[in-house]
Design a protein around this motif. Structure first.
Motif, PDB file in Angstrom:
ATOM      1  N   ASP A  95       8.969  -0.480  -4.365  1.00  0.00           N
ATOM      2  CA  ASP A  95       8.288   0.528  -3.557  1.00  0.00           C
ATOM      3  C   ASP A  95       8.044   1.768  -4.410  1.00  0.00           C
ATOM      4  O   ASP A  95       8.966   2.515  -4.717  1.00  0.00           O
ATOM      5  N   MET A 114      -1.142  -0.290  -4.939  1.00  0.00           N
ATOM      6  CA  MET A 114      -0.352   0.356  -3.898  1.00  0.00           C
ATOM      7  C   MET A 114      -1.205   0.590  -2.664  1.00  0.00           C
ATOM      8  O   MET A 114      -2.265   1.175  -2.751  1.00  0.00           O
ATOM      9  N   MET A 127       4.178  -4.535  -5.768  1.00  0.00           N
ATOM     10  CA  MET A 127       2.881  -4.124  -5.250  1.00  0.00           C
ATOM     11  C   MET A 127       1.770  -5.111  -5.562  1.00  0.00           C
ATOM     12  O   MET A 127       0.918  -5.373  -4.717  1.00  0.00           O
TER      13      MET A 127
END
Ligand code: ATP
Ligand code: ATP
Ligand code: MG
Ligand code: MG
Ligand code: NI
Lengths: 305, 275, 493, 278, 260
Positions: free
Chosen positions: B219, B263, E179
């Motif tokens: 993250d 992202m 991601m």
């Protein structure tokens, strides 16, 4: 929970009835006792007369219904051989059996679990192999061998214990050790195999990461995870001991139920066989109930029913 | 932040053995972590982040894994040459770890309370009674935002939600105030509010006790919030390392750029106007 | 040294002797009229009218004398001033009562058959009874030596009932019942007022130790003073020990044979049966397998039995002759058969295997089928066994030829698979006559016929072995009883 | 280097397969290996100790003779056939039915479980000796009957132990996943549960092997077996019962042989397990 | 109005806890899902998201409430068809995979079950699935324990995809993914939605993901629905205080964004 116990109780009644029924028919299939109750010289007429007076010539179903009726009223009849209340006889022998079985299972559990834990913990080391060899040797040598050798060594040579009989704690040692010799193997092996499974689990790795020493982990944590099959094996072995300690009881002349049942079977002492199987099946059902309860304690994920 | 190296990894290689075939996870991995800093390890899934963490703790299954070469130095000692007994002294106490998979990391047959109490007492500096340890456990649970800690301690892992289990793991790892905390994706199952509280807690402990942190996460938001330095791992290779700002503003390696690009974002035009 | 307290018990310091006797079985009841096993324990609590001395001769017991009044009547004069241990007097009523309750068909007494020749017992006066038999019965005095005729106290027996009596017996015997721990022991203590003098042994504990080797161990350990049924391989152990000795009683056990179903092919042919007799090397079996624990014999009647006619020597080991007989009988290539055995006799399965092996030499193929004891007991009397089967028979309780052979030779008897009208006639005559000489002749003739007819393979008669502590002076008896009253401490002699 | 590795990881497998091979070969081809006829009695040479000469015929008895002068070694070799065959077949029967019952009972729970486990209780309370006697009395003796009795008495252990594991296994998420996917129960039990209890079953099976060999022997003493002169390991052990102090080899050697076989089987299953985990 | 594909009304769940009070984990939750739509569920940890998802997927019995699929009420014993149509992706990836099955066998299960595939067709399909979730073909012979956390999660996704359901209930399917893989997976899901009209119930704590993928959002707290509405509406003008804190707590990267 209460509901479960009630349910279980009703089931158990059915099971007891089942055991009683099976035994009723099975024992009658094996021949009737009239011949066995009379001395060899007795004539066939005498045998027939006795059979008639005992009521064994009536149709099986009639006998069965009678038997059920008696059972419901709590009457198990007199032993044909001992001429005493069959139930009374079994109950009289029960304490001796329990003394023996309980102490034997305790010994077996302590030794078996320890051996299993050590050999899983020290997997593939010299001590693991040593334990295995010992376990399999004790398992493969029959009970009478163990018993007789124990008597030879501990009673005849060392004079540490009496050879036989039931005179307090000291005379319990040899038979209990003998009886314990066999179940050590299944307990230890099951423990080992189950613990080895558990040691693979990621929660054990977590515990390692948290700094628990391996020994502490195995003893304080892994043991409980691994216990499920072990408890099962213990309960089974304990059950077998109660009714199946015939050889040990014979060798050490221990007046237990095992010998009584064997005697009753070989005398075709119907009431006595029925009464003992009844008591035994109640015990088994109790044991398996307790075992199931222990399951719940061991693994909270298991749900009742 | 001191210049003292707490953890040095030099030329580390790890390989798994299976049926006489060895698969290398990585070879020649080197990085250092300094006393008191927070290093974030990011990277592709399957790139060897968890393996690195477990290797430091020497938790990889010994019979399947080999360390053909390399060194892991913690506080100057070579962990790879430590005996299991010596490692037991270090694990949990000096280095604590939060595992990625929280359900299987908790023992299914003990209550949360029991597991925490045992751990707390294990690492307690002075002798603690079970009751004291339990009180401490509840406090820790409250710190990681678990409500009704009184009840949670009586529950078994399967009765908790994913996020609760993860928080229990974090609480356990923090309980001993380790010098080095290795957190393997500790907040994946946490909602953002809880996550931000936990991150805050970790930062606070870090400040308070000079804890050093190796934080594994995917993250980038978390990375941005936590990291002093960032290591980017890809297929067992350290493709890039640098300070947080370097990585976020001047990523050099193509993979890092790709990472930042993929992202998902919320384009809040009105974001600033939020109450 | 011995650390077990029990081992010190034997001869207590104050001279009062207490002994422990280990037997293979526990008693199942202590009422002599309703016993289903041997009477070693109750024999010590009760008395019979007639007893046997150590030479197995009939001597007065509770009866001081007896005589035959006519064909069917025997008169017994009873001993006066004898009391049961509960104080009840012993008298003619007690005798009548004791016999009546066994004979009463409603009571289903298992051993009623032993005295079923008796019609009734008449009380003549307080100390005289008449025993009326249905037919002339030469064995009446002998019968009054066996346990179904042991005398019980009428009042007490009635009072407590049959079941209770079997738990807490009262008799006139040398010992009083003390306690019975089911499955393990029976304790008796001396009857100080015993009519025949107070015995030397003051207390007896009968223990049951089913396992033979444990019994020996217990003896060697000093836990018990006397053991029964010593197995042959344990003999040396006892003989070699410092604190026990072996008491052997030759031919006190079963006479073991292999029976044929004589109505089944090929055993309906006497030549086949003879052939098989020739084919067995009994001596070798007795010497090697049984190690001398039995005596080879072709006599079905034991040497101590009334009617014993000496030994015969008809069938030596002669395989060639056996083969020849087989071919004469039409089986030059032999045949196959199954031999049933049971573990009642000494090393019986082993013996059966040797027999099988020896018969193989003359072309007879035997499968040895070991049958569970209780199944065998119902199988054989109902004739469902295989056409060859092992059986042993004994007369130890009666010591009379009738008991030894009637049931296994007379056609139609449950244990007989033989039928020969001539033998039947002689058996019946011997049973019905009181003329001793005539009986002896008859039994000799029967044995001769049977030997030729060979309805079985004649093997051997077993010996009995007891292990006795060196502290005791006692020899085993042929009738298998253990009259403790006759035991003495070893040093007193 | 590579060879050494292969050896290091698999020595258990290599040794146990080798030994099992030898055991089976030697027992199946007993006539080739046995020095003497196992049935041949020699009444002059009863109970001679190991390594002594026969008097009735030339040759040395390596492991002594039994109470009828038969060669113990030869009987051991021949006896293996029947003993192994009987125990393997009955362990298979008992293992398969027992495990199946255990899995079904544990998996479905509720009524199915109750019925099956109460059946197990009933089964347990009936002594195997009684069953054996009934068998003899009703059906007579024979090899099949002995296997039947052995299997009937053996299944409960498997059922109970397996059930205990299934009870906790079925609460695992991967089983839930399969259920939710609609995988038929039979396949869940077969593919998802069985592989996870496989080693438990294997452990129990190897434990039951020796029990079956010994039990078979006591059954044959009740007349439910084979011809008493046919050598079996358990039978030989029982033969020696009366001679434990005077002729130790009679019971002890077959006991040790059984232990050896079971040990080998366990080594093998240990190896399987390590392989599957490694 | 077009009939909703899935209609969930008044769903409640009470957990029985041994030795403690019963626990009401989900209270009267209702929502609907149309074909080709994605419903995002966000909320506090422990608020009952997994519980709701498991009930919808038929893995937990309902305490009360009803589920209507395609106009048909879903019975507690679901038909195979219903089961195929609603697939579930577990929050905890590792424990939902049978440790004794190889990856290919895990994936083969739904393929054999629903499509009776075998032989080469089966292999090809497995390869395709592995490829879709970005796992090398060579991994098919591994056991779950030999995979990383993210890889396990992707196997779980592949297994659900294999069934070709009409509704997928995804419980934090990308939480353990980096991601790049995450965006690859999300794209795959969206692509399937476009081509086959699959509907998703998507649970995630990463609000960015929810924002990207869902049409509508349901916000839960302590077993209750706090707020529900179109994604943009909920995110841009959150009504409920909890929603507002939630959105505030998103970790923010306060550097200028670059297209690298
Ligand atoms: N026990 C094992 N045996 C063989 N290979 C393994 C084993 N454990 C991990 N691997 C492999 O090692 C590689 C690195 O795994 P690792 O768990 O470190 O990945 P990761 O970076 O943590 O990924 P993620 O973010 O998905 O958790 C992966 O390709 C994985 O398949
Ligand atoms: N099997 C169970 N028994 C008892 N309580 C349970 C059980 N499973 C979940 N709970 C409780 O139900 C509540 C909701 O759990 P759930 O797993 O649905 O939460 P969640 O919204 O998925 O949370 P997270 O985001 O942390 O995964 C939690 O408080 C949990 O403790
Ligand atoms: Mg990982
Ligand atoms: Mg959840
Ligand atoms: Ni995330």
């Amino acid at each position: 929970m209460r509901q479960y116990i009630v349910k279980r109780f009703l089931q158990s009644l059915l099971a007891i009835l089942g055991a009683a029924t099976v035994v009723f028919f099975i024992i009658r299939l094996s021949g009737d006792p009239a011949r066995l109750m009379l001395p060899p010289e007795a004539s066939e007429e005498q045998v027939a007369a006795l059979r008639e007076s005992l009521g064994f010539n009536r149709p099986l179903l009639v006998q069965y219904l009678d038997y059920l009726k008696d059972m419901v009223t709590g009457n198990f009849g007199n032993s044909l051989y001992f001429k005493e209340s069959a139930l009374q006889l079994v109950l009289e022998r029960m304490p001796a059996t329990m003394d023996l079985a309980v102490s034997a299972i305790l010994i077996a559990v302590v030794i078996g679990v320890t051996a299993g834990v050590v050999s899983a913990y020290k997997k593939n080391t010299f001590i693991d192999y040593l334990i295995n060899i010992w376990i399999f040797i004790t398992q493969s040598l029959p009970v009478f061998w163990v018993g007789i050798v124990f008597i030879m060594i501990f009673a005849n040579q060392l004079h540490l214990f009496p050879t036989s009989g039931n005179n307090g704690l000291i005379s319990l040692v040899l038979p209990a050790l003998t009886l314990a010799a066999y179940p050590i193997a299944p307990i230890a092996r099951t423990m080992r195999s189950s613990l080895m499974d558990v040691l693979q689990q990621s929660y054990m790795i977590t515990n390692t990461a948290q700094g628990f020493s391996k020994r502490r982990m195995v003893l304080k944590r892994g043991l409980k995870n691994a216990l499920l099959p072990v408890v099962t094996v213990i309960s089974l072995e304990f059950g077998v001991m109660i009714a199946g300690a015939v050889v040990t009881e014979t060798i050490f002349s221990w007046p237990g139920v095992g010998q009584l049942i064997m005697q009753a079977v070989s005398n075709r002492d119907f009431p006595l066989v029925q009464a003992s199987i009844l008591i035994i099946s109640i015990l088994y059902i109790l044991i398996s109930f307790i075992t199931d309860m222990v399951y719940l304690w061991i693994d909270p994920r298991i749900k009742v029913q | 932040m001191s210049e003292e190296k707490l953890l040095e990894i030099k030329d580390l290689s790890v390989a798994f053995r299976k049926n006489q075939v060895t698969t290398s996870v990585f070879s020649g991995l080197s990085f250092d972590i300094y006393q008191g800093e927070t290093v974030c390890l990011v990277g592709e899934s399957g790139s060897g982040k968890s393996v690195t963490a477990k290797a430091i703790m020497r938790l990889l299954p010994t019979d399947l894994v080999s360390y053909p070469e390399g060194e892991i130095r913690f506080n100057g000692q070579d962990l790879l040459s430590h005996s299991e007994r010596e490692m037991e002294q270090i694990r949990g106490d000096q280095i604590a770890m939060v595992f990625q998979d929280a359900l299987s990391a908790l023992n299914p047959v003990y209550t949360i309370g029991t597991q925490m109490v045992d751990l707390i007492r294990l690492h307690a500096k002075e002798k603690l009674s079970r009751r004291q340890a339990l009180a401490q456990a509840k406090k820790l649970l409250a710190q990681v935002d678990i409500r009704h800690a009184d009840e949670v301690v009586k529950q078994y892992p399967f009765q908790l939600s994913g996020g609760m289990r993860q928080r229990v793991m974090i609480a356990m790892a923090l309980s001993s105030r380790p010098r080095l905390l290795i957190a393997d994706e500790p907040t994946t199952a946490l909602d953002v509010t809880v996550q931000s509280n936990i991150l805050k807690l970790i930062r606070q402990l870090k400040e308070q006790f000079g804890m050093t942190i190796l934080f594994i996460t995917h993250d980038l938001g978390v990375v941005y919030e936590m990291a002093d330095r960032v290591l980017v791992l890809r297929q067992g290779e350290l493709v890039e390392s640098g300070t947080r700002d370097e990585i976020f503003t001047r990523p050099r390696h193509a993979y890092t750029k790709q990472l930042l690009n993929s992202m998902p974002r919320i384009y809040f035009q009105e974001q600033t106007e939020l109450p | 040294g011995c650390s077990t307290g029990t081992s010190q018990k034997g001869a207590a310091q104050d001279g009062s002797l207490e002994i422990t006797i280990a037997r293979a079985f526990d008693v199942n009841g202590l009422d002599p009229g309703f016993l289903t096993e041997n009477a070693q324990v109750v024999d010590n609590i009760f008395d019979t009218l007639v007893k046997r001395d150590e030479n197995e001769q009939l001597v007065p017991g509770l009866a001081t004398s007896w005589s035959q009044v006519d064909e069917n009547t025997w008169e017994f004069k009873l001993r006066e001033n004898v009391k049961f241990t509960n104080g009840e007097p012993f008298n003619a009523e007690a005798v009548k009562y004791s016999i009546d309750r066994v004979l009463n068909p409603d009571n289903n007494a298992p051993t009623a058959g032993y005295i079923s020749t008796i019609q009734e017992v008449q009380v003549v006066d307080d100390y005289t009874v008449h025993v009326i038999t249905k037919n002339p019965d030469p064995l009446v005095p002998t019968r009054f030596n066996r346990y179904p005729t042991e005398i019980v106290p009428p009042k007490y027996t009635e009072e407590v009932g049959q079941e209770q009596f079997a738990q807490k017996p009262v008799g006139t015997g040398p010992y009083k019942f003390v306690e019975w721990n089911k499955g393990s022991s029976v304790v008796l203590e001396v009857n100080k007022d015993y009519w025949n003098g107070e015995p030397e042994v003051k207390k007896i504990t009968f223990r049951s130790i089913p396992e033979a080797s444990t019994r020996v161990s217990a003896l060697l350990n000093g836990e018990v003073d006397l053991i029964t049924a010593v197995s042959p391989e344990d003999r040396e152990k006892i003989e070699g020990s410092s604190n026990a000795k072996l008491s052997s009683v030759e031919r006190a056990g079963n006479t073991v044979y292999v029976g044929f179903k004589t109505d089944v092919e090929p055993f309906n042919n006497p030549k086949v049966r003879q052939a098989l007799n020739y084919a067995i090397d009994t001596k070798s079996i007795v010497d090697n397998v049984l190690r001398g624990a039995a005596v080879q014999t072709e006599s079905l009647i034991g040497p101590k039995d009334f009617g014993y006619a000496g030994e015969f020597d008809t069938y030596g080991y002669d395989p060639d002759k056996a083969k020849q007989l087989l071919s004469e009988a039409g089986y030059p290539n032999g045949f196959s058969a199954t031999l049933d055995t049971v573990n009642w006799y000494i090393k019986n399965t082993d013996v059966a295997q040797v027999i099988a092996e020896q018969l193989k030499a003359i072309g007879v193929n035997i499968t040895v089928n070991n049958v569970e004891s209780s199944v065998y007991r119902t199988l054989v009397p109902s004739g469902k066994q295989n056409s060859m089967y092992v059986l042993g028979w004994s007369s130890t309780n009666t010591l009379d030829a009738d008991a030894a052979i009637y049931a296994i030779l007379h056609s139609g008897e449950s244990y007989s698979t033989y039928s020969n009208p001539e033998v039947d006639a002689k058996l019946e005559e011997a049973r019905g006559t009181t003329n001793e000489e005539r009986r002896k002749t008859l039994y000799k003739e029967i044995e001769e016929i049977v030997l030729q007819d060979a309805p079985r393979i004649f093997l051997y008669q077993e010996n009995q072995y007891y292990g006795v502590s060196k502290k005791l002076n006692w020899e085993g008896r042929i009738d298998g009883s253990i009259p403790v009253a006759t035991m003495k401490a070893a040093d007193s002699k | 280097m590579k060879k050494k590795l292969v050896l290091r990881g698999n020595w258990k497998g290599i040794i146990s397969i080798g030994l099992l091979g030898i055991i089976f070969a030697v027992t199946i081809f007993a006539p080739w290996f046995a020095p003497f006829d196992p049935y041949q009695q020699s009444l002059q040479d009863i109970l001679i100790p190991p390594l002594s000469h026969y008097t009735s015929h030339p040759g040395i008895s390596l492991l002594g003779t039994d109470q009828l002068g038969r060669d113990v070694l030869s009987r051991l070799l021949y006896g293996g056939q029947l003993s192994l065959w009987m125990s393997i077949v009955s362990v298979l029967f008992a293992g398969i039915t027992g495990s199946a019952i255990g899995i079904i009972a544990g998996y479905f729970g509720g009524k199915v479980d109750a019925v099956m486990m109460r059946l197990a209780d009933i089964q347990l309370s009936i002594p195997s000796m009684l069953l054996a006697i009934v068998m003899v009395a009703v059906l007579g003796s024979g090899l099949t009957n002995i296997v039947i009795v052995l299997s009937i008495t053996g299944w409960v252990t498997f059922a109970r132990v397996v059930r205990s594991q299934v009870l906790s296994l079925k609460e695992m998420e991967f089983v839930e996943a399969a259920k939710a996917m609609g995988v038929p129960s039979l396949i869940i039990m077969w593919r998802h549960i069985l592989p996870n209890i496989w080693f438990t079953i294997l452990t129990q099976a190897s434990l039951q092997m020796s029990r079956m060999i010994l039990l078979a022997a006591s059954l044959s003493f009740l007349g439910l077996g084979v011809d008493v002169s046919t050598p079996t390991w358990g039978g030989m052990i029982n033969d020696g019962k009366n001679y434990i102090s005077s002729a130790w080899w009679l019971s002890t050697i077959p006991g040790l042989v059984i232990a050896f076989v079971i040990l080998t089987i366990n080594l093998f299953s240990d190896w399987l397990r390590e392989k599957s985990e490694g | 109005m077009e009939q909703a594909l899935l209609e969930v009304s008044h769903l409640s769940k009470v957990y029985k806890r041994k030795g403690g009070p019963d626990f009401s984990a989900v209270k009267e939750v209702s929502f609907s899902l149309s074909k080709g739509e994605t419903l995002g569920i966000v909320g506090e940890s422990g608020s009952g998201k997994t519980t709701v998802a498991k009930m919808v997927a038929g893995m937990l019995p309902l305490t009360s409430g009803s589920i209507v699929l395609d106009g048909q009420p879903v019975e507690s014993r679901r038909s195979k068809n219903t089961k195929q149509n609603i697939q579930y992706i577990f929050q905890d990836p590792v424990s939902s995979l049978n440790p004794r099955l190889k990856i290919k066998d895990i994936l083969a299960e739904p393929l054999k079950l629903y499509f009776k595939l075998s032989g080469e067709a089966l292999d090809n399909r497995i390869h395709k699935l592995l490829d879709d979730v970005g796992i090398p073909k060579s991994y098919q012979d591994r056991y779950p324990k030999e995979l990383s956390g993210g890889q396990c999660q992707r196997i779980g996704i592949a297994r659900a995809l294999a069934a070709e359901p009409s509704i997928m209930v995804c419980d934090e399917p990308t939480s353990a993914l980096d991601m790049t893989i995450q965006s690859q997976i999300l794209e795959l899901l969206q692509e399937l939605q476009r081509s086959r009209g699959i509907s998703y119930i998507f649970i995630a704590h990463g609000l960015e993901v929810i924002y990207t993928i869902s049409n509508r959002v349901l916000v839960m707290k302590q077993g209750e629905v706090m707020e529900t509405g179109a994604t943009t509406q909920v995110f841009h003008s959150p009504q409920h205080a909890y929603t507002q804190t939630l959105i505030q707590s998103i970790p923010k990267i306060e550097l200028p964004y670059f297209e690298y």
